[in-house]
Motif scaffolding. Structure first.
Motif, PDB file in Angstrom:
ATOM      1  N   ASP A  77      -8.729 -10.735  13.340  1.00  0.00           N
ATOM      2  CA  ASP A  77      -8.123  -9.561  13.967  1.00  0.00           C
ATOM      3  C   ASP A  77      -7.521  -8.593  12.950  1.00  0.00           C
ATOM      4  O   ASP A  77      -7.377  -7.398  13.249  1.00  0.00           O
ATOM      5  N   LEU A  78      -7.148  -9.126  11.774  1.00  0.00           N
ATOM      6  CA  LEU A  78      -6.457  -8.322  10.762  1.00  0.00           C
ATOM      7  C   LEU A  78      -7.211  -8.346   9.430  1.00  0.00           C
ATOM      8  O   LEU A  78      -6.738  -8.903   8.441  1.00  0.00           O
ATOM      9  N   PRO A  79      -8.403  -7.738   9.382  1.00  0.00           N
ATOM     10  CA  PRO A  79      -9.149  -7.710   8.123  1.00  0.00           C
ATOM     11  C   PRO A  79      -8.343  -6.989   7.043  1.00  0.00           C
ATOM     12  O   PRO A  79      -7.692  -5.986   7.307  1.00  0.00           O
ATOM     13  N   SER A  94       0.593  -8.459  19.855  1.00  0.00           N
ATOM     14  CA  SER A  94       0.959  -8.859  18.500  1.00  0.00           C
ATOM     15  C   SER A  94       0.040  -8.215  17.464  1.00  0.00           C
ATOM     16  O   SER A  94       0.499  -7.713  16.434  1.00  0.00           O
ATOM     17  N   VAL A  95      -1.251  -8.235  17.751  1.00  0.00           N
ATOM     18  CA  VAL A  95      -2.222  -7.654  16.815  1.00  0.00           C
ATOM     19  C   VAL A  95      -2.000  -6.150  16.673  1.00  0.00           C
ATOM     20  O   VAL A  95      -2.008  -5.611  15.563  1.00  0.00           O
ATOM     21  N   THR A  96      -1.778  -5.477  17.789  1.00  0.00           N
ATOM     22  CA  THR A  96      -1.521  -4.030  17.748  1.00  0.00           C
ATOM     23  C   THR A  96      -0.277  -3.729  16.923  1.00  0.00           C
ATOM     24  O   THR A  96      -0.259  -2.814  16.096  1.00  0.00           O
ATOM     25  N   TYR A  97       0.769  -4.510  17.154  1.00  0.00           N
ATOM     26  CA  TYR A  97       2.026  -4.346  16.413  1.00  0.00           C
ATOM     27  C   TYR A  97       1.812  -4.576  14.917  1.00  0.00           C
ATOM     28  O   TYR A  97       2.269  -3.787  14.080  1.00  0.00           O
ATOM     29  N   LEU A  98       1.105  -5.651  14.559  1.00  0.00           N
ATOM     30  CA  LEU A  98       0.910  -5.987  13.153  1.00  0.00           C
ATOM     31  C   LEU A  98       0.008  -4.972  12.453  1.00  0.00           C
ATOM     32  O   LEU A  98       0.244  -4.616  11.289  1.00  0.00           O
ATOM     33  N   LYS A  99      -1.004  -4.486  13.141  1.00  0.00           N
ATOM     34  CA  LYS A  99      -1.859  -3.446  12.549  1.00  0.00           C
ATOM     35  C   LYS A  99      -1.044  -2.201  12.222  1.00  0.00           C
ATOM     36  O   LYS A  99      -1.203  -1.590  11.163  1.00  0.00           O
ATOM     37  N   LYS A 112      -0.045  -0.951   8.558  1.00  0.00           N
ATOM     38  CA  LYS A 112      -0.734   0.320   8.362  1.00  0.00           C
ATOM     39  C   LYS A 112      -2.225   0.101   8.125  1.00  0.00           C
ATOM     40  O   LYS A 112      -2.835   0.653   7.214  1.00  0.00           O
ATOM     41  N   LEU A 113      -2.812  -0.713   9.011  1.00  0.00           N
ATOM     42  CA  LEU A 113      -4.245  -0.985   8.945  1.00  0.00           C
ATOM     43  C   LEU A 113      -4.991   0.025   9.812  1.00  0.00           C
ATOM     44  O   LEU A 113      -4.443   0.547  10.780  1.00  0.00           O
ATOM     45  N   LYS A 114      -6.232   0.248   9.488  1.00  0.00           N
ATOM     46  CA  LYS A 114      -7.061   1.125  10.290  1.00  0.00           C
ATOM     47  C   LYS A 114      -7.422   0.406  11.583  1.00  0.00           C
ATOM     48  O   LYS A 114      -7.745  -0.780  11.582  1.00  0.00           O
ATOM     49  N   SER A 115      -7.365   1.128  12.694  1.00  0.00           N
ATOM     50  CA  SER A 115      -7.675   0.500  13.998  1.00  0.00           C
ATOM     51  C   SER A 115      -9.147   0.176  14.104  1.00  0.00           C
ATOM     52  O   SER A 115     -10.001   0.847  13.530  1.00  0.00           O
TER      53      SER A 115
END
Length: 287
Positions: free
Chosen positions: A115-117, A275-280, A284-287
């Motif tokens: 989920d968090l590449p 959680s994934v949305t919050y962590l991205k 500051k990850l690209k959606s």
């Protein structure tokens, strides 16, 4: 008649004391205990232990490897790491429930890696290699955790990640409380904290040192980390002038645990997506 009233007074007093002791074991922390120690004391509560069914059989066989790292107390810490496909200074610390770093937690780590590449995933072992398969074992291991040792493991993990690392954390139950403690211990390097039904920190002075906002996920039917505890946490965060986002589900404690026969997949999936949305966002990850 006087003897009857005296007897009633004694019985009433005994009932009030029993009620107070029950409330103390579930919702408050005795003097001299920190938040994580107070939560560990729940292991002595038969209702709490009985509310956790033994994990269903499961074997993780995906990517990742066990690692060891130095800790400030002169020992070594253990963990399970899934490195980012590309070099990265972003680290998500995944902190286990009261069962320990079992295969379910490794599976959760693998899901976050997908989920968090671009984020390294490091599942920490606060039990120093012990994994419980029964509530009795889990209670024993959780009670045996020493605050200084757990803090040393977390600090060692931060040192392992490096001085330039951005650190976030996620944890459940026992690990939920330690996720918040990780945010406090990581200091300026911390960029995010997700805590699932864990014991909140009640020291406002400590909360003032947070370098991040917090996402708290709870169950409204939880008898231990109950709505009263959550409301107090919101008040304490407000007093500390820190942001907390609370998501409460109409569910019981450990509802997001896939090893629990009472696992609520709908709520668990929704909470994970949050959680994934919050962590991205925080990484500051690209959606």
């Amino acid at each position: 008649m006087k003897k009857i009233w005296t007897l009633l007074t004694v019985l009433l007093g005994t009932a009030v004391m029993a009620s107070a002791q029950s409330t103390m074991s579930c919702c408050t922390k005795p003097a001299g205990q920190n938040a994580t120690e107070a939560f560990a004391m729940l292991a002595t509560n038969e209702d709490f232990s009985g509310g956790h069914d033994a994990p269903l059989p499961f074997r993780y066989a995906g990517e990742g490897q066990p690692i060891e790292f130095k800790t400030p107390d002169g020992k070594t810490g253990k963990g399970f790491e899934i490195k980012s496909a590309t070099p990265s200074d972003k680290y998500l610390f995944v902190i286990h429930e009261w069962w320990g770093l079992n295969d379910y937690i490794k599976q959760e780590a693998a899901q976050y890696a997908k989920d968090l590449p671009g984020v390294n995933i490091l599942a920490l072992d606060l039990y120093d290699g012990q994994v419980a398969t029964t509530p009795e074992e889990a209670g024993k291991y959780m009670q045996a955790v020493k605050t200084d040792r757990a803090q040393a493991i977390i600090k060692g993990a931060v040192q392992y990640a490096g001085s330039k690392a951005q650190v976030a954390s996620v944890g459940w139950c026992f690990g939920g409380g330690w996720s918040l403690q990780t945010a406090l211990l990581a200091g300026k390097q911390d960029v995010g904290c997700v805590m699932y039904y864990g014991m909140p920190e009640k020291d406002v002075a400590k909360l003032k040192t947070l370098n991040t906002d917090v996402l708290g996920i709870f169950g409204s039917q939880d008898k231990w980390i109950n709505p009263e505890v959550v409301t107090q946490f919101q008040k304490d965060m407000a007093a500390a002038k820190k942001k907390v986002t609370i998501k409460s589900y109409d569910a019981d404690h450990a509802f997001a645990n896939p090893s629990n026969p009472k696992y609520n997949k709908t709520f668990g999936d929704d909470a994970h997506a949050l959680s994934v949305t919050y962590l991205k966002k925080n990484f500051k990850l690209k959606s």
